[in-house]
Design a protein around this motif. Structure first.
Motif, PDB file in Angstrom:
ATOM      1  N   LYS A 186       0.824  -1.221   0.000  1.00 28.86           N
ATOM      2  CA  LYS A 186       0.000   0.000   0.000  1.00 28.86           C
ATOM      3  C   LYS A 186       0.852   1.263   0.000  1.00 28.86           C
ATOM      4  O   LYS A 186       0.642   2.172  -0.781  1.00 28.86           O
ATOM      5  CB  LYS A 186      -0.929   0.004   1.223  1.00 28.86           C
ATOM      6  N   ASP A 187       1.854   1.303   0.909  1.00 29.58           N
ATOM      7  CA  ASP A 187       2.638   2.528   1.046  1.00 29.58           C
ATOM      8  C   ASP A 187       4.015   2.331   0.401  1.00 29.58           C
ATOM      9  O   ASP A 187       4.792   1.472   0.823  1.00 29.58           O
ATOM     10  CB  ASP A 187       2.776   2.851   2.547  1.00 29.58           C
ATOM     11  N   LEU A 188       4.287   3.164  -0.591  1.00 29.59           N
ATOM     12  CA  LEU A 188       5.539   2.975  -1.343  1.00 29.59           C
ATOM     13  C   LEU A 188       6.626   3.982  -0.968  1.00 29.59           C
ATOM     14  O   LEU A 188       7.710   3.977  -1.550  1.00 29.59           O
ATOM     15  CB  LEU A 188       5.245   3.075  -2.850  1.00 29.59           C
ATOM     16  N   LYS A 207      18.033  -0.670 -14.377  1.00 29.20           N
ATOM     17  CA  LYS A 207      17.126   0.425 -14.745  1.00 29.20           C
ATOM     18  C   LYS A 207      15.740  -0.116 -15.076  1.00 29.20           C
ATOM     19  O   LYS A 207      14.728   0.370 -14.557  1.00 29.20           O
ATOM     20  CB  LYS A 207      17.723   1.200 -15.929  1.00 29.20           C
ATOM     21  N   ILE A 208      15.668  -1.148 -15.904  1.00 30.31           N
ATOM     22  CA  ILE A 208      14.348  -1.688 -16.282  1.00 30.31           C
ATOM     23  C   ILE A 208      13.678  -2.354 -15.071  1.00 30.31           C
ATOM     24  O   ILE A 208      12.449  -2.361 -14.959  1.00 30.31           O
ATOM     25  CB  ILE A 208      14.423  -2.641 -17.498  1.00 30.31           C
ATOM     26  N   THR A 209      14.467  -2.858 -14.129  1.00 27.11           N
ATOM     27  CA  THR A 209      13.853  -3.484 -12.949  1.00 27.11           C
ATOM     28  C   THR A 209      13.176  -2.413 -12.094  1.00 27.11           C
ATOM     29  O   THR A 209      12.054  -2.613 -11.600  1.00 27.11           O
ATOM     30  CB  THR A 209      14.911  -4.285 -12.147  1.00 27.11           C
ATOM     31  N   VAL A 210      13.822  -1.258 -11.944  1.00 27.03           N
ATOM     32  CA  VAL A 210      13.165  -0.162 -11.205  1.00 27.03           C
ATOM     33  C   VAL A 210      11.933   0.315 -11.989  1.00 27.03           C
ATOM     34  O   VAL A 210      10.864   0.540 -11.413  1.00 27.03           O
ATOM     35  CB  VAL A 210      14.134   1.013 -10.948  1.00 27.03           C
ATOM     36  N   ASP A 211      12.068   0.413 -13.316  1.00 29.18           N
ATOM     37  CA  ASP A 211      10.910   0.814 -14.139  1.00 29.18           C
ATOM     38  C   ASP A 211       9.749  -0.171 -13.981  1.00 29.18           C
ATOM     39  O   ASP A 211       8.581   0.216 -14.072  1.00 29.18           O
ATOM     40  CB  ASP A 211      11.297   0.857 -15.629  1.00 29.18           C
ATOM     41  N   SER A 212      10.074  -1.438 -13.781  1.00 24.57           N
ATOM     42  CA  SER A 212       9.005  -2.434 -13.601  1.00 24.57           C
ATOM     43  C   SER A 212       8.335  -2.242 -12.247  1.00 24.57           C
ATOM     44  O   SER A 212       7.153  -2.535 -12.081  1.00 24.57           O
ATOM     45  CB  SER A 212       9.567  -3.851 -13.696  1.00 24.57           C
ATOM     46  N   ALA A 213       9.083  -1.743 -11.271  1.00 33.59           N
ATOM     47  CA  ALA A 213       8.521  -1.521  -9.939  1.00 33.59           C
ATOM     48  C   ALA A 213       7.622  -0.289  -9.900  1.00 33.59           C
ATOM     49  O   ALA A 213       6.646  -0.243  -9.144  1.00 33.59           O
ATOM     50  CB  ALA A 213       9.653  -1.401  -8.916  1.00 33.59           C
ATOM     51  N   THR A 214       7.942   0.742 -10.700  1.00 36.87           N
ATOM     52  CA  THR A 214       7.101   1.955 -10.725  1.00 36.87           C
ATOM     53  C   THR A 214       5.966   1.832 -11.755  1.00 36.87           C
ATOM     54  O   THR A 214       5.105   2.707 -11.826  1.00 36.87           O
ATOM     55  CB  THR A 214       7.924   3.198 -11.137  1.00 36.87           C
ATOM     56  N   LEU A 302      -3.583   3.034 -10.981  1.00 34.99           N
ATOM     57  CA  LEU A 302      -2.904   4.242 -11.460  1.00 34.99           C
ATOM     58  C   LEU A 302      -2.640   5.245 -10.346  1.00 34.99           C
ATOM     59  O   LEU A 302      -1.882   6.197 -10.529  1.00 34.99           O
ATOM     60  CB  LEU A 302      -3.718   4.905 -12.573  1.00 34.99           C
ATOM     61  N   GLU A 303      -3.255   5.059  -9.186  1.00 32.34           N
ATOM     62  CA  GLU A 303      -2.981   5.985  -8.075  1.00 32.34           C
ATOM     63  C   GLU A 303      -1.633   5.700  -7.455  1.00 32.34           C
ATOM     64  O   GLU A 303      -0.840   6.603  -7.206  1.00 32.34           O
ATOM     65  CB  GLU A 303      -4.083   5.884  -7.024  1.00 32.34           C
ATOM     66  N   ARG A 304      -1.365   4.431  -7.208  1.00 35.88           N
ATOM     67  CA  ARG A 304      -0.063   4.093  -6.616  1.00 35.88           C
ATOM     68  C   ARG A 304       1.047   4.117  -7.670  1.00 35.88           C
ATOM     69  O   ARG A 304       2.209   4.295  -7.355  1.00 35.88           O
ATOM     70  CB  ARG A 304      -0.132   2.716  -5.933  1.00 35.88           C
ATOM     71  N   PHE A 305       0.667   3.919  -8.926  1.00 35.05           N
ATOM     72  CA  PHE A 305       1.660   3.863 -10.006  1.00 35.05           C
ATOM     73  C   PHE A 305       1.325   4.891 -11.082  1.00 35.05           C
ATOM     74  O   PHE A 305       0.943   4.536 -12.207  1.00 35.05           O
ATOM     75  CB  PHE A 305       1.714   2.448 -10.591  1.00 35.05           C
ATOM     76  N   PRO A 306       1.462   6.192 -10.742  1.00 42.09           N
ATOM     77  CA  PRO A 306       0.987   7.230 -11.670  1.00 42.09           C
ATOM     78  C   PRO A 306       1.747   7.283 -12.998  1.00 42.09           C
ATOM     79  O   PRO A 306       1.222   7.774 -13.992  1.00 42.09           O
ATOM     80  CB  PRO A 306       1.204   8.533 -10.876  1.00 42.09           C
ATOM     81  N   GLN A 307       2.984   6.759 -13.024  1.00 42.13           N
ATOM     82  CA  GLN A 307       3.773   6.877 -14.251  1.00 42.13           C
ATOM     83  C   GLN A 307       3.138   6.146 -15.433  1.00 42.13           C
ATOM     84  O   GLN A 307       3.335   6.540 -16.583  1.00 42.13           O
ATOM     85  CB  GLN A 307       5.210   6.401 -14.012  1.00 42.13           C
ATOM     86  N   LEU A 308       2.356   5.108 -15.157  1.00 42.69           N
ATOM     87  CA  LEU A 308       1.654   4.429 -16.258  1.00 42.69           C
ATOM     88  C   LEU A 308       0.655   5.392 -16.903  1.00 42.69           C
ATOM     89  O   LEU A 308       0.545   5.479 -18.130  1.00 42.69           O
ATOM     90  CB  LEU A 308       0.954   3.164 -15.722  1.00 42.69           C
TER      91      LEU A 308
END
Ligand code: NDP
Ligand code: MG
Length: 391
Positions: A186-188, A207-214, A302-308
């Motif tokens: 819940k809390d990132l 880099k892509i692993t962090v991108d997969s997390a966000t 999309l709230e927790r992961f706004p970059q999408l």
């Protein structure tokens, strides 16, 4: 015998590609390999595969590369600098270019390969995100053959084999997404670098692993799919599928879904694009569905992961926005990995630049490269200012 230039040979995709190429010495000959700074690893690869050329982008590492090659008695010619990477991508002796450099650093070599009409196996999604319609027009004019290595796009490509233009124009892409390591968290705000660089299903570069997390990775892939397949953005949907067994799907107008499934191993997609239209053995364990038993699907948050969401928005905003978003993200990820900003701040850098900086639309490769540099500098200033405020 086809001659291959492997750009980014020392990375995660590079290593998988070498493994597949080594299985087919009678079919593929490695002509050139490249890296950024890892001279030792590049020399070891050259010693094993004996390519004609090895290029190290960081020129300060060229003498180290030469020494390593000499010590191994390896006849490979060592070159340095980014321009030399572009040269091997357009070398007339090269039939296939595998683009596996990470980040916007891969843009110019992708364009070089595209312009020279190569068979281009592209993992470097950032060059499609930034190149957009300009890159696709170039490929159409030069007669280059573009094959996706990114697993989702490779899957979509497979699901579209045999579809007519009309069938494609009424179909939808269902882009699958594992949800990353924080799908259920819940809390990132206090996510650590160690947590964000550990993917539940895939082993990849940092880099892509962090991108997969966000979920920025999925955002970049939405943009990548828009250009790779010429689908309008309203026909590209993201579906969270935590098992990463289905690599993506196409839903045709009758509602029927074609899905491509496989083990999460990039050697599969590299082998498919190397062999297309034939299938090659990739050395990957065949998928066993009774071991897996359950496949589940969810909506992305999309709230927790706004970059999408920003990626969808960037496609609406015009050709400049994906370049700005990508640059902001690269700098944000770099700052997060260096311990300078929090995990959730990566999205703040992206938002601030995408909505606060409205440059003109790029028309040429030079415009794209210049905009990338400007956006990176702005993002760096943002990070510096932000870190200053936190002290
Ligand atoms: P890695 O970080 O593992 O490897 C990156 C490669 O690019 C290395 O060879 C590195 O050299 C080289 N490189 C880095 N920076 C530069 C630069 N400035 N100039 C020239 N070369 C550079 O990345 P991955 O293999 O994970 O990813 C490569 C690309 O493939 C990315 O675009 C990623 O999004 C995409 N991709 C990766 C997947 C995966 O499973 N890994 C899956 C789908 C797509 P050095 O070793 O010297 O630093
Ligand atoms: Mg992918």
């Amino acid at each position: 015998m086809q001659s291959v230039a492997l750009l980014g040979a020392t990375g995660s995709i590079g290593t998988s590609a070498l493994d597949v190429l080594a299985r087919y010495p009678e079919r593929f000959r490695l002509y050139a390999v490249t890296a950024n700074t890892d001279a030792k690893k590049l020399a070891t690869i050259a010693h094993k595969f004996e390519p004609k050329v090895a290029v190290i982008a960081d020129e300060s590492k060229l003498s180290e590369l030469k020494q390593e090659l000499k010590a191994m008695g390896c006849p490979t010619i060592a070159l340095g600098g980014h321009a030399a990477i572009d040269e091997v991508a357009r070398d007339e002796k090269v039939d296939i270019v595998i683009g596996a450099i990470v980040g916007a650093a891969g843009i110019s070599s992708t364009f070089a390969a595209a312009e020279s009409g190569k068979k281009l196996l592209l993992a470097n999604k950032e060059s499609v995100v930034c190149g957009g319609a300009i890159l696709m027009d170039l490929i159409a004019r030069s007669g280059a053959e573009l094959l996706p290595v990114d697993s989702e796009h490779n899957a979509i490509f497979q699901c579209l084999v045999g579809a007519s233009a009309e069938m494609r124009s009424n179909a939808k892409i269902l882009l699958t997404c594992s949800g990353g390591p924080f799908r259920q968290r819940k809390d990132l705000t206090n996510v650590t670098v160690a947590e964000a660089t550990h993917h539940p299903n895939w082993s990849m570069g940092k880099k892509i692993t962090v991108d997969s997390a966000t979920l920025m990775n999925k955002g970049l892939e939405v943009i990548e799919a828009r250009w790779f397949f010429d689908f309008t953005v309203d026909r590209i949907n993201v579906v969270v599928h935590p098992q990463s067994v289905i690599h993506s799907m196409v839903q045709y107008e009758d509602g029927v879904i074609m899905a491509q499934m496989g083990s999460p191993d990039m050697r599969n997609t590299i082998a498919y694009s190397l062999g297309f239209p034939q299938r090659l053995q990739a050395g990957v364990e065949p998928l066993n569905l009774t071991d897996i038993r359950t496949l589940t699907f969810e909506e992305p948050d999309l709230e927790r992961f706004p970059q999408l969401g920003y990626a969808y928005k960037a496609l609406e905003m015009g050709a400049q926005a994906p370049i700005v978003l990508n640059a902001a993200n690269e700098i944000g990820v770099e700052a997060f990995l260096a311990g300078r900003i929090k995990f959730t701040d990566i999205a703040l850098v992206c938002r601030s630049l995408m909505f606060g900086f409205r440059p003109a639309e790029p028309k040429t490769l030079n415009d794209i490269l210049e905009l990338d540099v400007i956006a990176r500098n702005l993002a760096r200033n943002w990070v510096d200012g932000y870190c200053g405020e936190q002290i």
